[in-house]
Design an enzyme around this catalytic site. Structure first.
Site, mmCIF file in Angstrom:
data_model
loop_
_atom_site.group_PDB
_atom_site.id
_atom_site.type_symbol
_atom_site.label_atom_id
_atom_site.label_comp_id
_atom_site.label_asym_id
_atom_site.label_seq_id
_atom_site.Cartn_x
_atom_site.Cartn_y
_atom_site.Cartn_z
ATOM 1 N N THR A 184 0.841 -1.317 0.146
ATOM 2 C CA THR A 184 0.123 0.082 0.040
ATOM 3 C C THR A 184 0.809 1.344 0.011
ATOM 4 O O THR A 184 1.865 1.408 0.657
ATOM 5 C CB THR A 184 -0.901 0.288 1.255
ATOM 6 O OG1 THR A 184 -1.538 -1.382 1.473
ATOM 7 C CG2 THR A 184 -1.975 0.997 1.082
ATOM 8 N N ARG A 212 -8.987 -11.531 -3.993
ATOM 9 C CA ARG A 212 -8.989 -10.980 -2.589
ATOM 10 C C ARG A 212 -8.808 -9.493 -2.767
ATOM 11 O O ARG A 212 -8.179 -8.952 -3.583
ATOM 12 C CB ARG A 212 -7.641 -11.586 -1.955
ATOM 13 C CG ARG A 212 -7.582 -10.977 -0.437
ATOM 14 C CD ARG A 212 -6.582 -10.107 -0.474
ATOM 15 N NE ARG A 212 -6.009 -9.449 0.682
ATOM 16 C CZ ARG A 212 -5.701 -8.373 1.107
ATOM 17 N NH1 ARG A 212 -5.103 -7.745 0.224
ATOM 18 N NH2 ARG A 212 -5.251 -7.879 2.171
ATOM 19 N N VAL A 213 -9.561 -8.977 -2.011
ATOM 20 C CA VAL A 213 -9.596 -7.371 -1.794
ATOM 21 C C VAL A 213 -9.288 -7.200 -0.397
ATOM 22 O O VAL A 213 -9.785 -7.881 0.526
ATOM 23 C CB VAL A 213 -10.831 -6.527 -2.267
ATOM 24 C CG1 VAL A 213 -10.647 -5.374 -2.036
ATOM 25 C CG2 VAL A 213 -10.938 -7.112 -3.817
ATOM 26 N N GLY A 214 -8.366 -6.335 0.021
ATOM 27 C CA GLY A 214 -8.228 -5.799 1.348
ATOM 28 C C GLY A 214 -8.892 -4.356 1.616
ATOM 29 O O GLY A 214 -9.970 -4.207 0.993
ATOM 30 N N ASP A 215 -8.287 -3.598 2.600
ATOM 31 C CA ASP A 215 -8.886 -2.582 3.241
ATOM 32 C C ASP A 215 -8.755 -1.188 2.419
ATOM 33 O O ASP A 215 -9.499 -0.429 2.413
ATOM 34 C CB ASP A 215 -8.437 -2.314 4.542
ATOM 35 C CG ASP A 215 -6.578 -1.872 4.486
ATOM 36 O OD1 ASP A 215 -6.042 -2.664 4.032
ATOM 37 O OD2 ASP A 215 -6.329 -0.896 4.640
ATOM 38 N N THR A 234 -2.065 1.151 6.244
ATOM 39 C CA THR A 234 -1.264 0.125 5.237
ATOM 40 C C THR A 234 -0.818 -1.018 6.267
ATOM 41 O O THR A 234 -0.660 -0.642 7.463
ATOM 42 C CB THR A 234 0.293 0.745 4.941
ATOM 43 O OG1 THR A 234 0.898 -0.191 4.226
ATOM 44 C CG2 THR A 234 0.797 1.579 6.088
ATOM 45 N N GLY A 235 -1.210 -2.224 5.824
ATOM 46 C CA GLY A 235 -0.831 -3.185 6.737
ATOM 47 C C GLY A 235 -1.525 -4.465 6.261
ATOM 48 O O GLY A 235 -2.273 -4.671 5.270
ATOM 49 N N GLY A 237 -4.541 -6.183 5.655
ATOM 50 C CA GLY A 237 -5.813 -5.688 5.339
ATOM 51 C C GLY A 237 -6.904 -6.226 5.975
ATOM 52 O O GLY A 237 -7.969 -5.392 6.321
#
Length: 317
Positions: A184, A212-215, A234-235, A237
Site C-alpha cells: 500500500t 482477494r480485496v483488502g482494506d 497500510t498493513g 488488510g
C-alpha cells in the site's frame, strides 16, 4: 483599498507501506532509492499545495508518483497474485464533502488512484470493480490503460516465487502473514483553504487468490477523510477491515475529543494487534498536525509540515 487575503498553512504526509523492514536487510542503494521515491512524491504533492491547489489534487499527484515508482506496492511496483498477474485497488476521499471513489481488482489501469477519483467525480457510484471498472475507464480519455505486464518488476517476481515456495513447504497453508508484505501507498493533504483529502493505492498481498480485496479501496477501513482529519492505512488488510481502522481513528477524534496522535496510537498499537493484525497509518488534522504510527519494524513515510520542515523515514528513528 486593496484587500489582503491570508491563506492557511498547508501540510502533506505520505506512506509507502509497512511491514518487516530490517536495517540489515535493506542495502544502502535500496534505502537511497526508496527515500528518493518518497521525496519525489512529496515534491509532487507539495507543488500542488504551494500553488494554491486543492488537497484532492495534491494527494492524487503524490499517489501517482508512488504508483509510478517500482519501489512501492502500487502501480508499477505492484506485487504478483497467485496466477502471476496483478490486481490493483485504490480509493480517494474528500473531507469537506465526504465524496469518495474507489476501484478494486483492476488489471490494466496505470494509475488506479486517478480512476478512483474519476469514479468519485464522474459516476453516481463510490466503488467499481474488475471488468466493470475498466469498462468505465474506457469512457475517460484521461485514464491510461497499460498491459498487465507493465506492472512486472524482478524483485516482485522473486517475492512471489519465495511465497509459493514457503506455501509448498507448509503443505498448502499460507501460514502466518504478519509482516510478509510492504503493501500500500497513501497520502493525506491539507490545502490552503483548510480542506483535507486522502488517497490510498495498492497491489494487495503477494500470492493472493480468488480476487482477494483488502482494506485499501474500502472507505472507512483503509481510507477516510472528513472536515477534521484524514487517514490512510497500510498493513494486513483483513484486520484493518475488521477494525474499520481509518474511520475508527477519525471517530475517536470527533466523538471522544482524542488528539489525533492518541487516536491513531489507540487503534494501530492496541486495537489491531489485539486481534492479531499489524500495520500502520498516517494522518493529519485541519491544524496541520501530522501523525504516523506503526506496530511493525518499519514503515516507509514522508511529511511536509505547515512550517515547511520535511523529512522521510523508514525505521523507528
Amino acid at each position: 483599498m486593496e484587500r489582503k487575503t491570508h491563506s492557511r498553512p498547508t501540510a502533506l504526509v505520505i506512506h509507502g507501506g509497512a511491514g518487516v523492514i530490517e536495517r540489515d536487510q535493506l542495502g544502502a542503494d535500496d534505502e537511497r532509492d526508496i527515500r528518493a521515491g518518497l521525496d519525489a512524491a512529496l515534491d509532487a504533492g507539495h507543488a500542488v499545495l504551494a500553488s494554491g491547489g486543492s488537497a484532492l489534487d495534491a494527494v492524487e499527484a503524490a499517489a501517482r508518483a508512488l504508483e509510478d515508482s517500482p519501489r512501492f506496492n502500487a502501480g508499477h511496483g505492484a506485487v504478483f497474485d497467485a496466477e502471476g498477474r496483478h490486481e490493483l485497488d485504490a480509493s480517494v476521499m474528500e473531507g469537506h464533502t465526504r465524496r469518495a471513489g474507489a476501484v478494486a481488482g483492476v488489471t490494466t489501469i496505470r494509475n488506479p488512484v486517478s480512476l478512483a477519483r474519476a469514479v468519485m467525480e464522474h459516476s453516481p457510484h463510490v466503488m467499481l470493480i474488475g471488468a466493470g471498472a475498466e469498462a468505465f475507464a474506457d469512457t475517460r480519455a484521461d485514464i491510461e490503460r497499460v498491459p498487465n505486464a507493465y506492472f512486472d518488476t524482478p524483485h516482485r517476481r522473486r517475492e512471489l516465487e519465495q511465497a509459493q515456495a514457503r506455501e509448498r513447504a507448509d503443505a498448502g497453508n499460507a501460514g502466518d502473514l504478519k509482516g510478509k508484505y510492504f503493501g500500500t501507498i497513501g497520502a493525506v493533504a491539507l490545502d490552503a483553504q483548510g480542506r483535507i483529502a486522502t488517497a490510498t493505492s495498492t497491489g494487495g498481498m503477494t500470492n493472493k487468490r480468488w480476487g482477494r480485496v483488502g482494506d485499501t479501496p474500502l472507505v472507512g477501513a483503509g481510507t477516510w477523510a472528513d472536515e477534521r482529519c484524514g487517514v490512510s492505512g497500510t498493513g494486513w488488510g483483513e484486520f484493518f477491515i475488521r477494525c474499520a481502522v481509518a474511520h475508527d481513528i477519525a471517530a475517536r477524534v470527533e466523538y471522544r475529543g482524542d488528539t489525533l496522535q492518541d487516536a491513531i496510537d489507540d487503534v494501530i498499537l492496541r486495537a489491531v494487534p489485539t486481534l492479531g493484525g499489524d500495520g500502520g497509518a498516517i494522518a493529519l488534522d485541519r491544524a496541520g498536525n501530522v501523525v504516523m504510527s506503526f506496530n511493525t519494524s518499519g514503515m516507509y513515510r514522508g511529511w511536509i509540515r505547515p512550517d515547511g520542515t520535511r523529512g522521510t523515514a523508514i525505521f523507528r528513528e
